[in-house]
Design a protein around this motif. Structure first.
Motif, mmCIF file in Angstrom:
data_model
loop_
_atom_site.group_PDB
_atom_site.id
_atom_site.type_symbol
_atom_site.label_atom_id
_atom_site.label_comp_id
_atom_site.label_asym_id
_atom_site.label_seq_id
_atom_site.Cartn_x
_atom_site.Cartn_y
_atom_site.Cartn_z
ATOM 1 N N HIS A 102 0.790 -1.181 -0.019
ATOM 2 C CA HIS A 102 0.065 0.040 0.013
ATOM 3 C C HIS A 102 0.866 1.227 0.040
ATOM 4 O O HIS A 102 1.918 1.432 0.696
ATOM 5 C CB HIS A 102 -0.821 0.001 1.349
ATOM 6 N N ARG A 107 0.499 5.460 0.497
ATOM 7 C CA ARG A 107 -0.623 6.368 0.965
ATOM 8 C C ARG A 107 -0.118 8.021 0.520
ATOM 9 O O ARG A 107 1.058 8.267 0.689
ATOM 10 C CB ARG A 107 -0.766 6.585 2.445
ATOM 11 N N THR A 165 -7.103 11.105 -9.890
ATOM 12 C CA THR A 165 -6.396 9.631 -9.979
ATOM 13 C C THR A 165 -5.960 9.371 -11.470
ATOM 14 O O THR A 165 -4.959 8.328 -11.833
ATOM 15 C CB THR A 165 -7.479 8.512 -9.486
ATOM 16 N N THR A 171 -0.598 9.163 -10.709
ATOM 17 C CA THR A 171 -0.482 7.907 -10.635
ATOM 18 C C THR A 171 0.682 7.250 -9.922
ATOM 19 O O THR A 171 1.792 7.824 -9.790
ATOM 20 C CB THR A 171 -0.692 7.220 -12.100
ATOM 21 N N CYS A 207 -0.837 0.758 -10.016
ATOM 22 C CA CYS A 207 -1.320 0.647 -8.740
ATOM 23 C C CYS A 207 -2.924 1.112 -8.722
ATOM 24 O O CYS A 207 -3.150 2.187 -9.467
ATOM 25 C CB CYS A 207 -0.714 1.404 -7.485
ATOM 26 N N THR A 208 -3.761 0.563 -7.994
ATOM 27 C CA THR A 208 -5.172 1.065 -8.056
ATOM 28 C C THR A 208 -5.377 1.728 -6.749
ATOM 29 O O THR A 208 -5.066 1.659 -5.709
ATOM 30 C CB THR A 208 -6.050 -0.173 -7.986
ATOM 31 N N ALA A 209 -6.047 2.869 -7.225
ATOM 32 C CA ALA A 209 -6.225 4.202 -6.177
ATOM 33 C C ALA A 209 -7.797 4.458 -5.606
ATOM 34 O O ALA A 209 -8.764 4.001 -6.578
ATOM 35 C CB ALA A 209 -5.891 5.426 -6.601
ATOM 36 N N LYS A 210 -7.965 4.576 -4.387
ATOM 37 C CA LYS A 210 -9.076 5.087 -4.016
ATOM 38 C C LYS A 210 -9.145 6.014 -2.651
ATOM 39 O O LYS A 210 -7.828 6.195 -2.551
ATOM 40 C CB LYS A 210 -9.986 3.818 -3.321
ATOM 41 N N LEU A 228 -5.049 9.592 -0.899
ATOM 42 C CA LEU A 228 -5.456 8.308 -1.925
ATOM 43 C C LEU A 228 -4.475 7.090 -1.265
ATOM 44 O O LEU A 228 -3.573 7.181 -0.900
ATOM 45 C CB LEU A 228 -5.141 8.910 -3.314
ATOM 46 N N ASP A 229 -5.214 5.879 -1.171
ATOM 47 C CA ASP A 229 -4.747 4.804 -0.953
ATOM 48 C C ASP A 229 -4.412 4.195 -2.409
ATOM 49 O O ASP A 229 -5.513 3.616 -2.978
ATOM 50 C CB ASP A 229 -5.699 4.257 0.142
ATOM 51 N N PHE A 230 -3.071 3.798 -2.565
ATOM 52 C CA PHE A 230 -2.714 3.118 -3.642
ATOM 53 C C PHE A 230 -2.494 1.674 -3.418
ATOM 54 O O PHE A 230 -1.524 1.462 -2.505
ATOM 55 C CB PHE A 230 -1.734 3.671 -4.301
ATOM 56 N N CYS A 257 -0.711 -1.781 -4.306
ATOM 57 C CA CYS A 257 0.221 -1.756 -5.267
ATOM 58 C C CYS A 257 0.546 -3.405 -5.138
ATOM 59 O O CYS A 257 0.689 -3.944 -4.338
ATOM 60 C CB CYS A 257 1.493 -0.963 -5.093
#
Length: 400
Positions: A45, A47, A102, A106, A114-117, A137-139, A141
């Motif tokens: 992860h 941050r 997002t 990136t 990595c996917t972000a939310k 944002l929390d990526f 990975c």
């Protein structure tokens, strides 16, 4: 001398009228700065805490332009000046805001995206007197030995700003570092070399002074009010020492002063230093020849000269806080961070000395060959700079 007084008075009044009728603009309004702090709170992860200019985020994330509900709600909240309303407006249109952020900010892990939310609520803060959104944002990975951070937020192509700097600090992959990203250098690797990082901070310091109109005008006021090389060298050295001290202390988190105090005082310093030169011209009431002879009769500084240096030193302390605020780094002491700050400061000094080297000899030559014309030129410069400083002071105090 009465003619010179009239010229100075008319010039100051004219410049004040022009500034008063011009569109409202911040001294740093030609570009934007994004602040990004990246850490790894858990395995796989990353941050990312982003600081984004509120008004830019609203207009950039509004897909339908002025008809977009985000634009209408966001601008209404911006005009209200209420941070609670501003955060609430973003929350109501969170999908559009997060999508914009997002897509343009990136993180990749060894080349894999990595996917972000979003992590937590939108919050607001002030940076250099400007409202900023804090977005976390929390990526998620893949496991990797190195990460790359890419920022394309608020590009010049959107037409709102001329350019955007993203100041990145990171604690990733067992490494700690800082860097500056822009359109020409949009990607940062946690494996970057020391030389690359330091060059970026040197460039950032040089560009900050060149694009910081208020700091340039302050320097111009010092040059216009200095008749001899000795005076400008002492004034520039005093300013450098003062702003270097507070710049390093503030950037290391050892001193904290709010932007609501720093920015108006910086504007006031411009008006005071430029006005000092106007006051000296008005007070002496002599011909250009008398002034030239009088200035040559003193090898050292008189009481007024020492007072001027004291004023420059005090205002230099405040300018240092402004430089630190622009850099946006607020961390505990580390040798790596200290060297980055020093290189940033060297970039500032190189531009400052270059400006002095280019302009002061021209004024010195003009004073030697055409003393009366030199008074007109320096008086006009001082009047314009003083009016600009007063305009920005009122603007920053009132929040116009």
């Amino acid at each position: 001398m009465s003619g010179i007084k009239k010229v100075l008075a008319v010039t100051a009044a004219a410049v004040a009228v022009v500034l008063g009728t011009a569109p409202v603009a911040e001294a740093h309004g030609f570009s934007s700065t994004v602040y990004a702090d990246l850490t790894s709170p858990a395995r796989e992860h990353v941050r990312a805490q982003l600081g984004l200019e509120y008004d830019l985020l609203v207009v950039s994330a509004a897909d339908a332009g002025k008809d977009d509900p985000l634009f209408k709600d966001g601008t209404a909240a911006f005009d209200s000046g209420d941070s609670t309303q501003q955060a609430a407006a973003l929350t109501r249109h969170a999908d559009s805001v997060i999508s914009y952020a997002t897509e343009r900010f990136t993180v990749t892990a060894d080349g894999q995206a990595c996917t972000a939310k979003r992590d937590g609520d939108f919050t607001m803060e002030q940076r250099e007197g400007v409202p900023y959104v804090v977005l976390v944002l929390d990526f998620q990975c893949p496991q990797a030995a190195a990460h790359e951070i890419r920022s394309g937020l608020f590009p010049e192509a959107e037409g709102y700003v001329k350019g955007t700097k993203t100041i990145v600090t990171y604690h990733l992959d067992l490494k700690t570092g800082s860097s500056a990203l822009d359109d020409q250098h949009p990607v940062l690797s946690t494996q970057q070399s020391t030389g690359q990082r330091f060059w970026e901070f040197f460039r950032l310091g040089a560009e900050h002074l060149l694009t910081g109109l208020d700091h340039i005008l302050f320097l111009l006021a010092l040059i216009a009010g200095s008749r001899r090389l000795r005076e400008i060298v002492l004034a520039a050295t005093t300013f450098t020492i003062a702003h270097s001290v507070t710049f390093v202390l503030a950037a290391l988190g050892l001193v904290h002063v709010t932007a609501s105090f720093v920015e108006p005082v910086i504007a006031l310093s411009i008006a005071v230093v430029a006005g000092w030169h106007l006051w000296r011209l008005w007070r002496r009431g002599r011909t250009a020849t008398d002034i030239e002879v009088n200035s040559r009769s003193h090898l050292g500084l008189d009481r007024a000269g020492w007072t001027r240096l004291g004023v420059v030193f005090c205002f230099g302390l405040v300018h240092g806080l402004g430089f630190a605020g622009a850099l946006g780094i607020d961390e505990a002491w580390s040798w790596q961070l200290l060297w980055s700050l020093l290189v940033f400061n060297i970039g500032i000094e190189v531009v400052q000395l270059s400006l002095i080297g280019l302009t002061f000899p021209l004024l010195a030559l003009l004073r030697h060959r055409a003393p009366i014309a030199a008074l007109w030129v320096t008086g006009t410069i001082a009047a314009g700079v003083s009016a600009a400083g007063l305009f920005w002071f009122v603007q920053r105090v009132t929040g116009m």
